[in-house]
Enzyme design. Structure first.
Site, PDB file in Angstrom:
ATOM      1  N   HIS A  77      -4.805  -5.445  -2.829  1.00 47.64           N
ATOM      2  CA  HIS A  77      -4.777  -5.750  -1.399  1.00 47.64           C
ATOM      3  C   HIS A  77      -4.066  -7.084  -1.144  1.00 47.64           C
ATOM      4  CE1 HIS A  77      -6.080  -5.555   2.752  1.00 47.64           C
ATOM      5  NE2 HIS A  77      -6.672  -6.734   2.650  1.00 47.64           N
ATOM      6  N   ASP A  80      -0.408  -6.637  -1.692  1.00 48.40           N
ATOM      7  CA  ASP A  80       0.124  -5.854  -0.578  1.00 48.40           C
ATOM      8  C   ASP A  80       0.402  -6.751   0.629  1.00 48.40           C
ATOM      9  OD1 ASP A  80       0.822  -3.328   0.662  1.00 48.40           O
ATOM     10  OD2 ASP A  80      -1.059  -3.502   1.783  1.00 48.40           O
TER      11      ASP A  80
END
Length: 108
Positions: A77, A80
């Site tokens: 995450h 990302d």
């Protein structure tokens, strides 16, 4: 997750998010014809990306030295966020360049 790993993940998320926000603000300034402010917002976005990149580089250096980093959903995450911020900043730079070009043509 230990505190050190959480600091890495949060550094990626926080600085990546801040960079994307500054790039978005730059586009908004450019849409209003405020190109100096747009350029300043891009400088701020670049600084945030540098901060995120420093966090990432530290993690990669430790990995190269044999200190393995566990890859979990939090780390994915965080990465990302960083990659999206880089892409968004790159697109903001191109959009602003086009807006400057359109304005210059309109002034002729």
């Amino acid at each position: 997750m230990d505190d050190e790993r959480m600091a890495v993940v949060m550094g990626l998320i926080m600085h990546g998010g801040n960079a994307k926000g500054q790039a978005f603000q730059a586009i908004q300034f450019a849409k209003a014809g405020q190109f100096d402010e747009a350029d300043e917002a891009l400088v701020a976005a670049n600084q945030e990306l540098k901060e995120a990149h420093d966090v990432q580089t530290d993690m990669l250096t430790k990995e190269a030295q044999g200190e393995h980093t566990e890859v979990d959903l939090y780390m994915v995450h965080g990465q990302d966020h960083l990659m999206n911020a880089i892409t968004f900043r790159d697109m903001a730079v191109e959009l602003i360049a086009l807006m400057k070009r359109v304005q210059a043509l309109e002034e002729k």
